[in-house]
Design a protein around this motif. Sequence first.
Motif, PDB file in Angstrom:
ATOM      1  N   LEU A 222       7.300  83.168  64.956  1.00 53.58           N
ATOM      2  CA  LEU A 222       7.230  81.722  64.804  1.00 53.58           C
ATOM      3  C   LEU A 222       6.131  81.133  65.670  1.00 53.58           C
ATOM      4  O   LEU A 222       5.395  80.241  65.235  1.00 53.58           O
ATOM      5  N   SER A 223       5.954  81.646  66.872  1.00 51.25           N
ATOM      6  CA  SER A 223       4.879  81.184  67.754  1.00 51.25           C
ATOM      7  C   SER A 223       3.508  81.433  67.139  1.00 51.25           C
ATOM      8  O   SER A 223       2.626  80.580  67.198  1.00 51.25           O
ATOM      9  N   VAL A 224       3.339  82.608  66.533  1.00 49.11           N
ATOM     10  CA  VAL A 224       2.066  82.950  65.902  1.00 49.11           C
ATOM     11  C   VAL A 224       1.799  82.027  64.719  1.00 49.11           C
ATOM     12  O   VAL A 224       0.686  81.522  64.537  1.00 49.11           O
ATOM     13  N   VAL A 225       2.823  81.778  63.910  1.00 48.99           N
ATOM     14  CA  VAL A 225       2.674  80.902  62.750  1.00 48.99           C
ATOM     15  C   VAL A 225       2.296  79.496  63.191  1.00 48.99           C
ATOM     16  O   VAL A 225       1.380  78.879  62.635  1.00 48.99           O
ATOM     17  N   ARG A 226       2.983  78.970  64.187  1.00 52.36           N
ATOM     18  CA  ARG A 226       2.676  77.622  64.671  1.00 52.36           C
ATOM     19  C   ARG A 226       1.264  77.534  65.241  1.00 52.36           C
ATOM     20  O   ARG A 226       0.559  76.551  65.034  1.00 52.36           O
ATOM     21  N   ALA A 227       0.847  78.567  65.966  1.00 52.13           N
ATOM     22  CA  ALA A 227      -0.484  78.568  66.569  1.00 52.13           C
ATOM     23  C   ALA A 227      -1.583  78.699  65.528  1.00 52.13           C
ATOM     24  O   ALA A 227      -2.729  78.306  65.766  1.00 52.13           O
ATOM     25  N   SER A 228      -1.248  79.232  64.347  1.00 50.10           N
ATOM     26  CA  SER A 228      -2.259  79.452  63.316  1.00 50.10           C
ATOM     27  C   SER A 228      -2.750  78.157  62.680  1.00 50.10           C
ATOM     28  O   SER A 228      -3.796  78.129  62.056  1.00 50.10           O
ATOM     29  N   GLY A 229      -1.967  77.093  62.808  1.00 52.97           N
ATOM     30  CA  GLY A 229      -2.345  75.837  62.186  1.00 52.97           C
ATOM     31  C   GLY A 229      -1.970  75.763  60.722  1.00 52.97           C
ATOM     32  O   GLY A 229      -2.266  74.782  60.048  1.00 52.97           O
TER      33      GLY A 229
END
Length: 77
Positions: free
Chosen positions: A52-59
Amino acid sequence: MANLTVTVDGDTLRRARIRALERGESVNGYLAEMLRRYAGDVPQAEIFSNTLSVVRASGAGADNGPRSWSRDELHRA
């Protein structure tokens, strides 16, 4: 701690080292983490949280302005 020998072609290792440098990590550390996950040593909640952190950081996602496609168009593709 045990040692593991992995055989991989030189080009793949070179690209992995470049990616690791870009991410501020090591190939060894990345592989060790993947093996822990594969072996089931990382709780599912932690995996979900990290993903979820990676998805959110991806924009990427619904909160990033208007879409240029509809749901129906997506399902037709």
